[in-house]
Design a protein around this motif. Structure first.
Motif, PDB file in Angstrom:
ATOM      1  N   ASP A 103      29.095  60.632  44.600  1.00  0.00           N
ATOM      2  CA  ASP A 103      30.254  59.767  44.821  1.00  0.00           C
ATOM      3  C   ASP A 103      30.790  59.217  43.520  1.00  0.00           C
ATOM      4  N   LYS A 155      42.728  64.075  43.540  1.00  0.00           N
ATOM      5  CA  LYS A 155      42.648  63.613  42.153  1.00  0.00           C
ATOM      6  C   LYS A 155      43.663  62.533  41.785  1.00  0.00           C
ATOM      7  N   ARG A 161      42.406  59.345  43.104  1.00  0.00           N
ATOM      8  CA  ARG A 161      41.197  58.836  42.445  1.00  0.00           C
ATOM      9  C   ARG A 161      41.466  58.427  41.009  1.00  0.00           C
ATOM     10  N   PHE A 193      40.868  64.041  34.827  1.00  0.00           N
ATOM     11  CA  PHE A 193      42.166  63.715  35.418  1.00  0.00           C
ATOM     12  C   PHE A 193      43.307  64.277  34.584  1.00  0.00           C
ATOM     13  N   ASN A 252      39.324  55.160  47.888  1.00  0.00           N
ATOM     14  CA  ASN A 252      39.603  56.403  47.165  1.00  0.00           C
ATOM     15  C   ASN A 252      39.044  57.629  47.893  1.00  0.00           C
ATOM     16  N   MET A 297      36.563  53.295  40.273  1.00  0.00           N
ATOM     17  CA  MET A 297      35.513  52.668  41.050  1.00  0.00           C
ATOM     18  C   MET A 297      34.257  52.509  40.217  1.00  0.00           C
ATOM     19  N   ARG A 338      32.546  61.947  41.715  1.00  0.00           N
ATOM     20  CA  ARG A 338      33.799  62.256  42.408  1.00  0.00           C
ATOM     21  C   ARG A 338      34.854  61.239  42.033  1.00  0.00           C
ATOM     22  N   ALA A 339      34.450  59.966  41.995  1.00  0.00           N
ATOM     23  CA  ALA A 339      35.391  58.912  41.645  1.00  0.00           C
ATOM     24  C   ALA A 339      35.892  59.096  40.219  1.00  0.00           C
ATOM     25  N   GLY A 346      36.620  61.961  39.079  1.00  0.00           N
ATOM     26  CA  GLY A 346      37.480  63.134  39.061  1.00  0.00           C
ATOM     27  C   GLY A 346      36.792  64.478  39.116  1.00  0.00           C
ATOM     28  N   LEU A 393      36.407  58.502  49.355  1.00  0.00           N
ATOM     29  CA  LEU A 393      35.031  59.003  49.317  1.00  0.00           C
ATOM     30  C   LEU A 393      34.510  59.060  50.745  1.00  0.00           C
ATOM     31  N   ASP A 438      35.535  67.651  41.060  1.00  0.00           N
ATOM     32  CA  ASP A 438      35.770  68.280  42.347  1.00  0.00           C
ATOM     33  C   ASP A 438      34.685  69.283  42.603  1.00  0.00           C
TER      34      ASP A 438
END
Lengths: 256, 284
Positions: A170, B81, B84, B114, B54, B89, A173-174, A176, B56, A178
């Motif tokens: 998690d 993306k 997020r 990103f 976001n 977070m 993922r937060a 970025g 999750l 994938d």
């Protein structure tokens, strides 16, 4: 899974041994009657456990491809005098189909019985019973208690590591990442940000655990008393006798 | 970005007999550019709530609107993306997410995911390490050689580096020393002043009183209280229901009111308390 039926109450040592014994005698069956008899017995045991049949079917799912592969192999590669259909090395015959049906039933039996064991027995009970079963090996200086301790710690770590993995996934993922996107190399690369933190935290958890055990005065070896006592009762003896009876019936109805 | 929860229910392991409700029909609005604190007991659904922002976690039913994005149970896992990037977070014990061989690379990891260029990410890393109160010399070190508190700061820098509009903080100061805690909380307040939305999960009522504009009180997956800190801490029902405790200043005032002091409304910060006491002493 929590529950309170007869199967739950059986002594885990007995359940553990009976499960393995049963997997052994499954191979004695060789005709419709004997397979049918075993299937009936397993379904009866499932009924006694009072667990929804759905959980057992779910247990089959991860083995699906293995079962399918084995069954197809048996079906098409069994040599026969009277093939129904022939194509190169592939032969489809009545014998082949019967044998593959047996194989299928055998898989179902073995998976159901082991699912029954794991659903009705906690991991800690299993490791306790392994310790108890291996006890005679102490005579030849086999480190039974240490092995059992390692086993229970390893089992204890499984949910911990699963939690840790979801947490780290998690977090990344937060940031970025994938997972499961892009080519193979990219996918493999995306696991580095999980694996490294996971290693780091498992080492630190293990280190903390070692210190916590030591500071509570843990010493392995002789003279440790048990918090959970395993008790062999009448019903366990009955269960063992049932297994012997089943073996007897099986020996009578199987064909030679 | 304004964040709106519309009748959001989240069930863990929906198809399992062990299913439990993480969120139970939650509707709430989190205002743009405000500092919102979420409080409640362990297991009350605070983390579950913010994980929806976001994506999750996705709602089992209901919808979450974040800026111009709407998240429902049908939301696809692709194309998250941009969302997020805008919603940063900081997890509980974020130091466990560090993995690169240098601090600099770790801070650059998020921004580059990103789509920021390498130079931009690098300069962002330099800015952020200073922002969280660490010397630039740490950039070349391995994050695993740092102390726990320093690792925490690096991890926070790693989240801030992608320049998110909304920042979610899940107990960011747990286990930090008092000075470090004050510095970090001050940093978040500063970021909010610069026009970001801050959402803070905390068990520290003094932080709520000192920094938050709005408070959301959760209990058993439901929202049981909402309002400014002063409103929430003066809510008899919440206090007697054991759903929250008072900040230090309010507790002090409560004890004082058993003597000859009288408070119409409990002061919740040290400043409010001292002004009140001064007034009442001078007034006598």
């Amino acid at each position: 899974m929590p529950g309170d039926s007869l199967i739950y109450k059986l002594d885990p040592r007995g359940k553990f041994l009976i499960t393995f014994y049963f997997i052994g005698i499954v191979f004695l069956a060789n005709n419709v009657a004997s397979y049918g008899f075993l299937l009936l017995f397993v379904l009866f045991a499932v009924y006694l456990s009072k667990i929804n049949l759905g959980f057992f079917l779910k247990g089959l799912r991860p083995m699906f491809w293995l079962i399918l592969f084995t069954v197809l192999l048996q079906m098409f590669f069994t040599p026969s005098e009277h093939p129904i259909w022939n194509f190169g090395v592939l032969t489809l015959s009545k014998e082949g189909m019967v044998i593959s049906a047996y194989i299928f039933v055998r898989f179902v039996l073995i998976i159901f019985v082991s699912t029954l064991l794991t659903l009705t027995t906690t991991p800690i009970e299993i490791s306790d019973s392994i310790e108890s079963i291996l006890k005679p090996l102490k005579a030849i200086k086999f480190p039974v208690t240490q092995i059992a301790l390692m086993l229970s710690i390893a089992l204890r770590f499984v949910p911990l590591l699963i939690d840790e993995t979801t947490k780290i996934m998690d977090a990344q993922r937060a940031r970025g990442v994938d997972f499961g996107e892009g080519g193979l190399i990219k996918r493999i690369k995306s696991f580095v940000p999980i694996l490294i933190p996971l290693f780091v935290s498992s080492f630190s958890i293990a280190y903390d655990l070692a210190i916590a055990m030591e500071s509570r005065g843990y010493r392995d070896g002789e003279g440790r008393s048990k918090y959970r006592m395993l008790k062999w009762e009448m019903r366990d003896t009955v269960a063992a006798i049932v297994m012997i009876v089943i073996t007897g019936i099986l020996l009578m109805i199987r064909s030679y | 970005m304004e964040i709106i929860f519309k009748n959001v229910t989240h069930a863990y392991e929906a198809n399992n007999p062990l299913a439990s409700l993480g969120l139970d029909d939650v509707s709430v609005k989190i205002s743009d550019k405000k500092f919102t604190a979420i409080i409640g007991k362990t297991g009350s659904g605070k983390s579950t709530l913010v994980h929806h922002i976001n994506a999750l976690l996705k709602p089992t039913s209901g919808s979450v609107i974040v800026g111009d994005r709407t998240i429902t149970s049908e939301t696809n896992n692709k194309n998250l993306k941009p969302l997020r990037k805008n919603v940063g977070m900081v997890f509980q014990f974020p130091e466990s997410q560090l993995f690169e061989d240098t601090v600099e690379k770790d801070i650059m990891f998020g921004p580059m995911n990103f789509g920021m260029s390498e130079e931009d990410a690098k300069s962002s890393a330099h800015d952020m390490i200073e922002l969280v109160g660490l010397d630039e010399k740490y950039l070349e070190q391995s994050p695993f050689d740092l102390s726990g508190g320093q690792m925490r700061r690096v991890a926070i820098a790693g989240v801030l580096a992608s320049n998110p509009e909304t920042i979610i903080l899940d107990e960011p100061t747990a286990g930090l020393d008092p000075v470090g805690r004050k510095e970090i909380m001050g940093l978040f307040k500063k970021l909010q002043m610069q026009g970001r939305t801050i959402i803070l999960i905390t068990h520290n009522m003094d932080d709520v009183a000192d920094y938050a504009d709005d408070v959301i009180v959760m209990h058993d997956g439901k929202i049981v209280g909402e309002g400014t800190p002063s409103e929430v801490f003066n809510d008899e029902k919440l206090l007697t229901g054991g759903m929250l405790t008072l900040p230090q200043s309010a507790r002090f005032a409560q004890r004082l009111s058993q003597k000859r002091f009288k408070f119409d409304k409990l002061p919740i910060t040290l400043d409010e308390l001292s002004t009140e006491i001064k007034q009442q002493i001078n007034g006598d």
